[in-house]
Motif scaffolding. Structure first.
Motif, mmCIF file in Angstrom:
data_model
loop_
_atom_site.group_PDB
_atom_site.id
_atom_site.type_symbol
_atom_site.label_atom_id
_atom_site.label_comp_id
_atom_site.label_asym_id
_atom_site.label_seq_id
_atom_site.Cartn_x
_atom_site.Cartn_y
_atom_site.Cartn_z
ATOM 1 N N GLU A 5 0.813 -1.225 0.000
ATOM 2 C CA GLU A 5 0.000 0.000 0.000
ATOM 3 C C GLU A 5 0.839 1.263 0.000
ATOM 4 N N GLY A 6 2.166 1.140 -0.145
ATOM 5 C CA GLY A 6 3.014 2.310 -0.358
ATOM 6 C C GLY A 6 3.571 2.993 0.873
ATOM 7 N N ASP A 14 8.732 11.602 1.756
ATOM 8 C CA ASP A 14 8.712 12.661 2.764
ATOM 9 C C ASP A 14 10.119 13.073 3.192
ATOM 10 N N GLN A 15 11.107 12.217 2.922
ATOM 11 C CA GLN A 15 12.495 12.548 3.224
ATOM 12 C C GLN A 15 13.198 13.203 2.043
ATOM 13 N N VAL A 19 10.206 9.052 -5.787
ATOM 14 C CA VAL A 19 9.910 7.621 -5.684
ATOM 15 C C VAL A 19 8.887 7.168 -6.726
ATOM 16 N N PHE A 20 9.038 5.907 -7.112
ATOM 17 C CA PHE A 20 8.081 5.221 -7.972
ATOM 18 C C PHE A 20 7.914 3.809 -7.427
ATOM 19 N N GLY A 21 6.699 3.282 -7.485
ATOM 20 C CA GLY A 21 6.455 1.947 -7.002
ATOM 21 C C GLY A 21 5.706 1.096 -8.004
ATOM 22 N N ILE A 22 5.827 -0.208 -7.840
ATOM 23 C CA ILE A 22 5.056 -1.149 -8.646
ATOM 24 C C ILE A 22 4.534 -2.243 -7.733
ATOM 25 N N GLU A 23 3.276 -2.631 -7.941
ATOM 26 C CA GLU A 23 2.605 -3.600 -7.070
ATOM 27 C C GLU A 23 1.583 -4.368 -7.906
ATOM 28 N N PRO A 24 1.580 -5.710 -7.835
ATOM 29 C CA PRO A 24 0.656 -6.490 -8.664
ATOM 30 C C PRO A 24 -0.783 -6.532 -8.158
ATOM 31 N N ARG A 32 -2.078 5.231 -4.268
ATOM 32 C CA ARG A 32 -2.213 6.477 -5.035
ATOM 33 C C ARG A 32 -3.170 7.452 -4.364
ATOM 34 N N ARG A 33 -4.309 6.946 -3.893
ATOM 35 C CA ARG A 33 -5.335 7.837 -3.363
ATOM 36 C C ARG A 33 -5.042 8.315 -1.942
ATOM 37 N N THR A 34 -4.556 7.433 -1.107
ATOM 38 C CA THR A 34 -4.373 7.763 0.312
ATOM 39 C C THR A 34 -2.969 8.282 0.607
ATOM 40 N N ARG A 35 -1.964 7.606 0.098
ATOM 41 C CA ARG A 35 -0.589 8.007 0.391
ATOM 42 C C ARG A 35 -0.024 8.978 -0.634
ATOM 43 N N LYS A 36 -0.744 9.149 -1.753
ATOM 44 C CA LYS A 36 -0.357 10.120 -2.777
ATOM 45 C C LYS A 36 1.037 9.842 -3.335
ATOM 46 N N VAL A 37 1.323 8.567 -3.599
ATOM 47 C CA VAL A 37 2.605 8.197 -4.189
ATOM 48 C C VAL A 37 2.372 7.610 -5.578
ATOM 49 N N ALA A 38 3.393 7.712 -6.426
ATOM 50 C CA ALA A 38 3.289 7.221 -7.805
ATOM 51 C C ALA A 38 3.508 5.714 -7.833
ATOM 52 N N VAL A 39 2.434 4.973 -8.104
ATOM 53 C CA VAL A 39 2.495 3.506 -8.133
ATOM 54 C C VAL A 39 1.750 3.009 -9.366
ATOM 55 N N VAL A 40 2.354 2.040 -10.052
ATOM 56 C CA VAL A 40 1.689 1.397 -11.180
ATOM 57 C C VAL A 40 1.377 -0.039 -10.802
ATOM 58 N N ARG A 41 0.330 -0.574 -11.381
ATOM 59 C CA ARG A 41 -0.037 -1.958 -11.107
ATOM 60 C C ARG A 41 0.589 -2.858 -12.163
#
Length: 204
Positions: A5-6, A14-15, A19-24, A32-41
């Motif tokens: 969930e990022g 925040d530091q 950052v970029f993330g990937i999660e299946p 994306r919605r709650t933590r506001k981080v760039a993640v692709v599925r």
């Protein structure tokens, strides 16, 4: 990679890191919605990022879910820039907590020791900077195009491999903790009640 969930991405961002993330899984929406981080599925092994585009690749408790961890390491090497860092952390059978749920129907498919993880990272062509066996097995490594010699760290990790007696003890301790866990007991009781109900409903 395998960012769930990022949470780690949010801390790194925040530091001051980009950052970029990937999660299946569907956790990408929460990230994306709650933590506001760039993640692709998707899958990291499908190489969704450009080659030599990253300075750091982090995979926390990911490789034990993969049938081919070496494929993941090849993808990591491809996406990292020269001198880029790779940090891995996995459960280890060297401790009772490290025995995977896959032994009785879970989702961990690869067993690791610190030595085994080091051997795999070495085979993928990384220089191993540090290896540790606290809270599982972890490795910090660096990408290089130069000749790699990890013999010192491999020797140290190999010397720490547990004996067969210790492995058996850890396995039994893990089984005992699982058997006494409230969730496990509730599940066993639920299955027992279902069997009793089924038998009562059968015609005599």
């Amino acid at each position: 990679a395998g960012c769930s969930e990022g949470a780690f991405l949010q801390v790194a961002r925040d530091q001051g890191h980009r950052v970029f993330g990937i999660e299946p899984s569907a956790y990408t929406r929460y990230a994306r919605r709650t933590r506001k981080v760039a993640v692709v599925r998707g899958s990291f092994q499908d190489r969704p990022f450009k080659a030599a585009s990253m300075d750091v690749v982090v995979a926390l408790r990911v490789l034990e879910h993969l049938v081919s961890p070496l494929g993941f390491l090849a993808a990591a090497r491809e996406v990292l820039r020269e001198g880029g860092c790779l940090y891995l952390q996995v459960p280890s059978f060297e401790s009772p907590e490290g025995w995977p749920k896959a032994f009785w129907g879970g989702h961990h498919v690869t067993l690791f020791s610190t030595y085994g993880l080091c051997r795999m990272v070495d085979a993928a062509g990384f220089i191993i900077e540090k290896a540790a066996s606290e809270n599982g097995a972890s490795v910090l490594a660096r990408k290089t195009e130069e000749a790699v010699d990890n013999s010192t760290i491999l020797g140290q990790a190999g010397a720490q491999l547990p004996t067969l007696t210790r492995i058996r003890t850890n396995f039994l301790l893990h089984r005992l903790r699982t058997a006494l866990h409230p969730n496990y007991l509730r599940a066993r009781l639920s299955r027992l009640l279902e069997k009793v109900k089924f038998r009562r409903e059968q015609p005599s």
